[in-house]
Write a protein that holds these residues in place. Structure first.
Motif, PDB file in Angstrom:
ATOM      1  N   SER A  85      -9.205   5.989   5.635  1.00 19.39           N
ATOM      2  CA  SER A  85      -7.954   4.914   5.595  1.00 19.39           C
ATOM      3  C   SER A  85      -8.283   4.033   6.621  1.00 19.39           C
ATOM      4  O   SER A  85      -7.892   2.859   6.310  1.00 19.39           O
ATOM      5  N   ARG A  89      -8.760   0.166   6.329  1.00 16.78           N
ATOM      6  CA  ARG A  89      -7.959  -0.924   6.985  1.00 16.78           C
ATOM      7  C   ARG A  89      -8.645  -1.910   7.943  1.00 16.78           C
ATOM      8  O   ARG A  89      -8.494  -2.970   7.734  1.00 16.78           O
ATOM      9  N   SER A 104      -4.232   4.255   1.296  1.00 18.02           N
ATOM     10  CA  SER A 104      -4.669   5.413   2.027  1.00 18.02           C
ATOM     11  C   SER A 104      -4.339   6.767   1.888  1.00 18.02           C
ATOM     12  O   SER A 104      -2.925   6.985   1.296  1.00 18.02           O
ATOM     13  N   ASN A 109      -2.709   7.468  10.053  1.00 18.03           N
ATOM     14  CA  ASN A 109      -2.341   6.155  10.158  1.00 18.03           C
ATOM     15  C   ASN A 109      -1.487   5.891  11.704  1.00 18.03           C
ATOM     16  O   ASN A 109      -1.176   4.764  12.017  1.00 18.03           O
ATOM     17  N   TYR A 178      -5.201  -3.911  14.559  1.00 26.00           N
ATOM     18  CA  TYR A 178      -5.235  -3.989  13.073  1.00 26.00           C
ATOM     19  C   TYR A 178      -3.672  -3.322  12.372  1.00 26.00           C
ATOM     20  O   TYR A 178      -3.793  -2.228  12.108  1.00 26.00           O
ATOM     21  N   TYR A 199      -1.048  -3.238   0.429  1.00 27.28           N
ATOM     22  CA  TYR A 199      -1.093  -1.503   0.869  1.00 27.28           C
ATOM     23  C   TYR A 199      -0.432  -0.923   0.338  1.00 27.28           C
ATOM     24  O   TYR A 199       0.835  -0.936   0.068  1.00 27.28           O
ATOM     25  N   LEU A 250       1.822   4.106   5.211  1.00 25.77           N
ATOM     26  CA  LEU A 250       1.260   2.816   5.246  1.00 25.77           C
ATOM     27  C   LEU A 250       1.600   2.084   3.793  1.00 25.77           C
ATOM     28  O   LEU A 250       1.369   2.593   2.938  1.00 25.77           O
TER      29      LEU A 250
END
Length: 295
Positions: A85, A89, A104, A109, A178, A199, A250
């Protein structure tokens, strides 16, 4: 391509110690074939099994370029499991014009409490760290020898970078660079679209009486996840053994409490999953979701 298939190819990105096929056995067990039966164009890819998310992300950009050239597609959908994931990203942040969506699947995350625990028990420079690094390098090298789905050049390994990339502090530093798709508040949802990239995320949790039944009664990785879950404090009782429920969020959160451990969610091992669980269906439904979104 089926009338219900996504417009763009699906690129599947594995996590730490990931692979495409080990002696013919696939990482995405039953998932690639199911997606293809439903008309999707699917590419499981390989990046360094042990390295930082940024290094893996640069390698993923090379894979995306290859898929675009091979298919003629302007964009791809990235679906990343676990560290995959973060890898996805990074690639989307670097080249958003190449990416239609990032999904994801059990992605850390906000970092992994398991990684934090291991770093605490094996701090930088310690004998324990050196032993852990030696074990991981050994496993990764054996897996590279058994890999039958990748024919490219040898991929670099960096155990310390991989470990740091998965800790809460390491991911916080990554997120500062990011942030696309991240929730503004803990446990919330992030922006569904950033710079033209959609996303999404989903994840599971260990659920006594469900995730320890069915095929999981015979599944060693599930037992390992139940042991790993004891290291969680902030999300105690709300994790899949390696990633916390809310840490996984996410973009659009499709679900965060499926009865799936960290390996079940990609239909490991040999499809031995919890009672009544169907991880393959989640991927097929997501492909249909992307098609419905015109992607």
């Amino acid at each position: 391509m089926s009338a219900n298939a996504p417009r763009y190819p699906l690129v599947l990105v594995p996590g730490l110690l990931g692979f495409i096929r080990q002696l013919g056995y696939p990482y995405w067990y039953g998932i690639v074939s199911a997606l293809r039966r439903h008309g999707a164009t699917v590419f499981p890819v390989l990046v360094s099994s042990v390295n930082s998310s940024e290094v893996r992300g640069e390698q993923l950009l090379e894979r995306i370029a290859e898929v675009r050239q091979q298919t003629g597609a302007a964009k791809v959908h990235l679906i990343g499991h676990s560290q995959g994931s973060l890898t996805a990203r990074y690639a989307a942040a670097m080249r958003p014009e190449w990416v239609a969506s990032v999904t994801s699947v059990a992605g850390p995350n906000q970092g992994s409490e398991l990684a934090d625990y291991l770093q605490g028990k094996a701090p930088h420079g310690s004998l324990r760290e050196r032993l852990l690094a030696m074990v991981l390098r050994g496993i990764a090298r054996c897996m590279a020898l058994l890999e039958t789905g990748y024919k490219g050049s040898r991929l670099p390994m960096d155990v310390a970078a991989a470990q740091q990339s998965l800790t809460s502090a390491g991911v916080a530093a990554f997120n500062a660079k990011y942030p696309q798709g991240l929730p503004a508040t803990w446990g919330g949802e992030g922006a569904e679209e950033v710079a033209g990239v959609r996303y999404y995320s989903w994840s599971g949790t260990l659920q006594p009486g469900i995730t320890d039944q069915g095929g999981n009664r015979f599944d060693g990785p599930n037992r390992a996840c139940r042991i790993f879950a004891r290291t969680f404090v902030r999300e105690a009782g709300h994790c899949d053994g390696m990633v916390g429920r809310y840490s996984s969020h996410l973009g659009k959160v499709i679900g965060d409490s499926y009865p799936l451990d960290h390996f079940d969610i990609v239909n490991q091992t040999f499809g031995l999953v919890g009672k009544g669980a169907d991880p393959v269906k989640l991927f097929v439904e997501h492909a249909q979701r992307l098609h419905a979104a015109g992607l």
